[in-house]
Design a protein around this motif. Structure first.
Motif, PDB file in Angstrom:
ATOM      1  N   UNK A  77       0.833  -1.202   0.000  1.00  9.44           N
ATOM      2  CA  UNK A  77       0.000   0.000   0.000  1.00  9.44           C
ATOM      3  C   UNK A  77       0.872   1.259   0.000  1.00  9.44           C
ATOM      4  N   UNK A  78       1.886   1.271   0.883  1.00 12.13           N
ATOM      5  CA  UNK A  78       2.773   2.433   0.979  1.00 12.13           C
ATOM      6  C   UNK A  78       3.520   2.664  -0.329  1.00 12.13           C
ATOM      7  N   UNK A  79       4.001   1.558  -0.917  1.00 14.25           N
ATOM      8  CA  UNK A  79       4.773   1.681  -2.155  1.00 14.25           C
ATOM      9  C   UNK A  79       3.904   2.157  -3.315  1.00 14.25           C
ATOM     10  N   UNK A  80       2.674   1.651  -3.370  1.00 11.69           N
ATOM     11  CA  UNK A  80       1.773   2.073  -4.449  1.00 11.69           C
ATOM     12  C   UNK A  80       1.445   3.566  -4.309  1.00 11.69           C
ATOM     13  N   UNK A  81       1.259   4.017  -3.055  1.00 10.75           N
ATOM     14  CA  UNK A  81       1.027   5.445  -2.816  1.00 10.75           C
ATOM     15  C   UNK A  81       2.265   6.238  -3.248  1.00 10.75           C
ATOM     16  N   UNK A  82       3.437   5.690  -2.967  1.00  9.86           N
ATOM     17  CA  UNK A  82       4.702   6.322  -3.353  1.00  9.86           C
ATOM     18  C   UNK A  82       4.843   6.417  -4.867  1.00  9.86           C
ATOM     19  N   UNK A  83       4.420   5.358  -5.553  1.00 17.40           N
ATOM     20  CA  UNK A  83       4.486   5.348  -7.027  1.00 17.40           C
ATOM     21  C   UNK A  83       3.607   6.463  -7.596  1.00 17.40           C
ATOM     22  N   UNK A  84       2.402   6.581  -7.028  1.00 13.43           N
ATOM     23  CA  UNK A  84       1.464   7.622  -7.471  1.00 13.43           C
ATOM     24  C   UNK A  84       2.047   9.010  -7.211  1.00 13.43           C
ATOM     25  N   UNK A 111       8.912   2.141  -6.522  1.00 14.31           N
ATOM     26  CA  UNK A 111       9.641   3.337  -6.068  1.00 14.31           C
ATOM     27  C   UNK A 111      10.307   3.010  -4.745  1.00 14.31           C
ATOM     28  N   UNK A 112      11.309   3.754  -4.402  1.00 10.15           N
ATOM     29  CA  UNK A 112      12.063   3.529  -3.164  1.00 10.15           C
ATOM     30  C   UNK A 112      12.642   2.123  -3.091  1.00 10.15           C
ATOM     31  N   UNK A 163      19.294  14.272   2.264  1.00 11.59           N
ATOM     32  CA  UNK A 163      20.124  13.427   3.128  1.00 11.59           C
ATOM     33  C   UNK A 163      19.430  12.149   3.575  1.00 11.59           C
ATOM     34  N   UNK A 164      18.125  12.251   3.770  1.00 11.20           N
ATOM     35  CA  UNK A 164      17.437  11.088   4.344  1.00 11.20           C
ATOM     36  C   UNK A 164      16.730  10.275   3.251  1.00 11.20           C
ATOM     37  N   UNK A 165      15.609   9.678   3.609  1.00  8.07           N
ATOM     38  CA  UNK A 165      15.002   8.712   2.689  1.00  8.07           C
ATOM     39  C   UNK A 165      14.424   9.349   1.420  1.00  8.07           C
ATOM     40  N   UNK A 166      14.210  10.653   1.458  1.00  9.35           N
ATOM     41  CA  UNK A 166      13.636  11.307   0.272  1.00  9.35           C
ATOM     42  C   UNK A 166      14.588  11.269  -0.923  1.00  9.35           C
ATOM     43  N   UNK A 209       7.057   7.992   5.264  1.00 13.38           N
ATOM     44  CA  UNK A 209       6.480   8.240   3.936  1.00 13.38           C
ATOM     45  C   UNK A 209       5.953   9.673   3.850  1.00 13.38           C
ATOM     46  N   UNK A 210       5.294  10.131   4.917  1.00 17.20           N
ATOM     47  CA  UNK A 210       4.777  11.506   4.930  1.00 17.20           C
ATOM     48  C   UNK A 210       5.920  12.516   4.918  1.00 17.20           C
ATOM     49  N   UNK A 211       6.981  12.185   5.658  1.00 17.82           N
ATOM     50  CA  UNK A 211       8.154  13.057   5.705  1.00 17.82           C
ATOM     51  C   UNK A 211       8.772  13.190   4.315  1.00 17.82           C
ATOM     52  N   UNK A 212       8.859  12.062   3.619  1.00 16.65           N
ATOM     53  CA  UNK A 212       9.420  12.068   2.261  1.00 16.65           C
ATOM     54  C   UNK A 212       8.565  12.946   1.348  1.00 16.65           C
ATOM     55  N   UNK A 213       7.239  12.785   1.451  1.00 13.49           N
ATOM     56  CA  UNK A 213       6.326  13.557   0.604  1.00 13.49           C
ATOM     57  C   UNK A 213       6.496  15.052   0.879  1.00 13.49           C
ATOM     58  N   UNK A 214       6.583  15.416   2.159  1.00 12.77           N
ATOM     59  CA  UNK A 214       6.745  16.817   2.531  1.00 12.77           C
ATOM     60  C   UNK A 214       8.049  17.385   1.961  1.00 12.77           C
TER      61      UNK A 214
END
Lengths: 109, 235
Positions: free
Chosen positions: B139-146, B159-160, B179-182, B221-226
């Motif tokens: 679910x997280x990855x699919x949201x990330x792909x979108x 993604x990721x 620097x981080x996961x983003x 995931x939210x941190x990456x999006x931000x």
């Protein structure tokens, strides 16, 4: 009669706008962002200079009281300060990263 | 492109970069696994681990770079890529330290680059469905792909995924500041911005209890999006 409030606001706005100009010259913000901040600070000056006509503005903006206009303006200002802080933190973090990376690479040479 | 055409890359010209933070349980196995498959240029970037990650990686046979303070996986990856470029690497493979990637996937990742078809390959766990992806992770990855699609305009099947191969010229062109996961989203963004020819390649991800504990949370995931949105705004 000297408009003391207008002078104070103008000095502050000039200072804040000069910061935006410097950031733009350093390519830390884009032209679009620079224009945005120029408009914001221009509005601040205009609102202060023509505050006696704010009753008209409250009708146009749909804001019931003139003081609310100031509150909303303050929120914009806070966003600006947050933006500046974020840019500063990012810049410090990037510099720190460069130093740590340089040390890591030099130790391996 | 870094390669003239249609000749297999000697493994000596391939450098594997492994960012690691507190991976003492898995790092030696990962390094030995890569060595057994003939990949001798191994760079482990120890991101100021509090455990014996650096020692175990060195003992296993990797070159270890050390960050004096913990900066994040993206920063460690960039340090490793910079070092690999200094050492003359022709192809750089990025590989996770938690043991979820398999060295058997590397030849397929490298092939399109050595053939001159693309400059970068991205591992995808969804292309052939070989990986048994847990539901929440899926679910997280699919949201990330979108999100990546909306952000970068590149539609991927995964993604990721930390398993990728980058040609020397592409690695030199990419500007990585996250620097981080983003950083994983940033790499996709850079592919789009620098118009780097790329291809997705099916890879296997081994999900173990250990790798799942190390994985991404909803908050991350939210941190990456931000961070990606701010990057877009500030550019």
């Amino acid at each position: 009669m000297i408009d003391i409030l207008l002078i104070i606001v103008a000095i502050f706005v000039l200072f804040a706008w000069s910061r935006a100009l410097l950031r733009f010259r350093d390519q830390a913000i884009s032209l679009r962002e620079f224009i945005f901040w120029t408009l914001i600070w221009g509005c601040a000056i205009a609102l202060t200079a023509f505050r006696t006509q704010l009753d008209f503005l409250t009708i146009v903006l749909g804001i019931p009281r003139p003081v609310d206009v100031a509150v909303y303006f303050s929120i914009v200002l806070l966003f600006y300060l947050m933006f500046r802080l974020y840019v500063k933190i990012e810049s410090v973090e990037q510099n720190l990263t460069k130093v740590v990376r340089e040390i890591a690479l030099r130790r391996k040479k | 492109m870094g390669f003239t055409a249609r000749r297999p890359a000697a493994k000596s010209r391939i450098t594997v970069v492994i960012p690691a933070y507190n991976e003492e349980k898995s790092i030696a196995r990962v390094v030995r696994g890569l060595l057994q498959h003939g990949y001798t240029n191994l760079i482990v970037v120890d991101d100021c681990s509090r455990d014996a990650t650096a020692r175990r990686a060195r003992q296993a046979g990797a070159v270890v770079l050390h960050h004096a303070i913990n900066l994040g996986q993206g920063a460690a990856l960039k340090t490793g890529i910079d070092y690999a470029l200094q050492q003359g690497a022709e192809i750089i493979v990025t590989f996770d330290a938690d043991g979820q990637h398999v060295p058997e996937d590397i030849p397929a990742l490298i092939e399109p680059i050595t053939h001159g078809d693309v400059e970068m390959t991205l591992g995808s766990r969804f292309l052939h469905g070989r990986s048994n992806v847990p539901l929440m992770k899926r679910f997280l990855l699919k949201a990330g792909i979108l999100f990546t699609w909306l952000c970068s305009g590149i539609r991927l099947s995964d993604t990721h995924n930390g398993l990728r191969a980058i040609s020397r010229s592409a690695a030199k062109r990419m500007t990585l500041r996250q620097n981080r996961m983003a950083h994983a989203s940033e790499i996709i963004d850079e592919i789009h911005r620098k118009r780097i020819p790329f291809k997705e390649v099916p890879v296997t991800i081994r999900y173990t209890k250990y790798s799942m504990e190390k994985g991404q949370s909803m908050f991350n995931a939210l941190d990456i999006a931000f961070r990606m949105l701010v990057r877009k705004l500030m550019r």
